[in-house]
Design a protein around this motif. Sequence first.
Motif, PDB file in Angstrom:
ATOM      1  N   ILE A   4      10.517   4.004   7.580  1.00 46.00           N
ATOM      2  CA  ILE A   4       9.137   4.490   7.483  1.00 46.00           C
ATOM      3  C   ILE A   4       8.696   4.555   6.033  1.00 46.00           C
ATOM      4  CG2 ILE A   4       7.615   6.472   7.874  1.00 46.00           C
ATOM      5  CD1 ILE A   4       9.323   7.144  10.333  1.00 46.00           C
ATOM      6  N   MET A   5       9.491   5.232   5.205  1.00 48.29           N
ATOM      7  CA  MET A   5       9.085   5.453   3.818  1.00 48.29           C
ATOM      8  C   MET A   5       9.187   4.190   2.969  1.00 48.29           C
ATOM      9  SD  MET A   5       7.976   8.455   3.854  1.00 48.29           S
ATOM     10  CE  MET A   5       7.638   8.575   2.099  1.00 48.29           C
ATOM     11  N   GLY A   6      10.114   3.293   3.290  1.00 51.16           N
ATOM     12  CA  GLY A   6      10.217   2.045   2.530  1.00 51.16           C
ATOM     13  C   GLY A   6       8.928   1.233   2.591  1.00 51.16           C
ATOM     14  N   PRO A   7       8.473   0.885   3.798  1.00 53.80           N
ATOM     15  CA  PRO A   7       7.201   0.158   3.898  1.00 53.80           C
ATOM     16  C   PRO A   7       6.014   0.967   3.357  1.00 53.80           C
ATOM     17  CG  PRO A   7       8.461  -0.087   5.919  1.00 53.80           C
ATOM     18  CD  PRO A   7       9.172   0.941   5.091  1.00 53.80           C
ATOM     19  N   LEU A   8       6.043   2.294   3.558  1.00 55.47           N
ATOM     20  CA  LEU A   8       4.950   3.109   3.036  1.00 55.47           C
ATOM     21  C   LEU A   8       4.890   3.033   1.516  1.00 55.47           C
ATOM     22  CD1 LEU A   8       2.669   5.139   3.430  1.00 55.47           C
ATOM     23  CD2 LEU A   8       4.382   6.980   3.394  1.00 55.47           C
ATOM     24  N   GLY A  60      10.097  -1.931   1.568  1.00 56.16           N
ATOM     25  CA  GLY A  60       9.096  -1.926   0.516  1.00 56.16           C
ATOM     26  C   GLY A  60       8.785  -3.318   0.013  1.00 56.16           C
ATOM     27  N   LYS A  61       9.797  -4.144  -0.095  1.00 55.37           N
ATOM     28  CA  LYS A  61       9.605  -5.516  -0.578  1.00 55.37           C
ATOM     29  C   LYS A  61       8.781  -6.340   0.402  1.00 55.37           C
ATOM     30  CE  LYS A  61      12.163  -9.493  -2.392  1.00 55.37           C
ATOM     31  NZ  LYS A  61      13.507 -10.048  -2.678  1.00 55.37           N
ATOM     32  N   MET A  62       8.964  -6.107   1.695  1.00 57.24           N
ATOM     33  CA  MET A  62       8.209  -6.845   2.703  1.00 57.24           C
ATOM     34  C   MET A  62       6.710  -6.595   2.580  1.00 57.24           C
ATOM     35  SD  MET A  62      10.718  -6.168   5.962  1.00 57.24           S
ATOM     36  CE  MET A  62       9.510  -6.697   7.166  1.00 57.24           C
TER      37      MET A  62
END
Length: 476
Positions: free
Chosen positions: A111-115, A78-80
């Motif tokens: 998957i869900m982190g970047p989403l 998510g941070k990226m």
Amino acid sequence: MLDNIGPQGDATGMRARVQAFGGFLTNMVLPNIGAFIAWGILTALVIPTGWLPNENLATIVGPAIDYLLPLLLGYTGGKMIGGKRGAVMGAIATFGLIVGADIPMFIGAMIMGPLGGWVIKKFDDSVKGKIPAGFEMIVNNFSLGILGFLLMIFSFLVTGPAIQFANNLVASGIHVLIDTGLLPLLSLINEPAKVLFLNNAIDQGIYYPLGMQIAAEAGRSIYFTVASNPGPGLGLLLAYTFFGTKKARRTAPGAIIIHFFGGIHELYFPYVLMNPVTIVGMIGGAMSGIATFQLFDVGLVAGPSPGSIFAYLALTPRGNYLGIISGVLVATVVTFLITSFILKLTVTAAEGDEDDYEKSLEKSKSMKAEGKKVLESKNDTISAENISKIAFACDAGAGSSALGATTFRKKLQKNNLEDIEVEHYNIEDVPEDADIIVVHKNLADRARRSHQNKRIVTIENYIGDQNLERLLDELK
């Protein structure tokens, strides 16, 4: 920049996209490798079959793999994409996965982190400059809370079960290969993919997540070894050391040290590309290594990153050392024998070509020196005066690029050019102030997609590459 067109261009573009995907996964996993190793050491020590069984400490093992590690991946992903707010959003989304599935949610977290980061980034972009003064904090907090709540419910009800189903399907397919003794066949895919710099997509995206699930129950997994065995690369480089062309014999011994002990497998990729038939030796060695691991029924407690022999031994559980060492040695010997045979058949012609190339190179250097004043008058000539930063880039930004940057920095210092900054990055994160980007030729298309206005220097070998020598000459 003109894109490649036609079937060849499409294939090149697809490879670049897959490489970028593997690099993205790597950049999500790499900052958290220490946590994975910590879990692996804990597991190797305190589970009932470990070195120091401890029923009380063993209660940490399950929660760490179920909660800590997936949350770290989701937070980082998510941070990226979305910065600090994206990191929080990624963690919230990942938690819904964890509770909604019965397996460790590594793939789901990636998957869900970047989403989650993407969702909050899109929202922030849409309201930028539209929030009334004094309401910024309430909008920021409630937007994160409401969107996080919705994404957490979605991941719990939909994404988690779907990923678990897909994961079980893939795991079942690989289990069939294990049960039938055909697991070594994976080398037919792994080895060609690795030399095309898709190794991170394979390890981080497939084998390591599956391996963590098995290791959580059995204390080890063979999945950690199917693509990371340093033996085939060692066998290839040894064959080049004894039977390669003159240039290969000069550079292969140094590559052995960095590959086998440092764990930077990218060092042997150019040697395979130099003579593509040698991929047969790599496949044969990798298959024999996996077969040996299966024969001894051994595995590692976590993914070895980097894939050095030291990492292998450090992550080997009690009672598995004979099998692990045997698998590495067998892979080394088989690759060495096959590659040596191939090189003996092909090296004579290749060495003649190399001699001609060396003569041509010396002639070109002489001509270049004679015309130096003319070259310096051209607008596109570079020099130490107008170059302040050189970026070495690779898939993860921590292996081959770090090696290349360190080596080239030392060469600049020897030539009193220490004012030029030389750093290493993953390709997508090369900063705008970099004047020159140095990448392996197989990563050039990916680099051009991300940095269209930069000068890109392509290399084939991280040690003694001619293009790096030319760059140094230009700077001098």
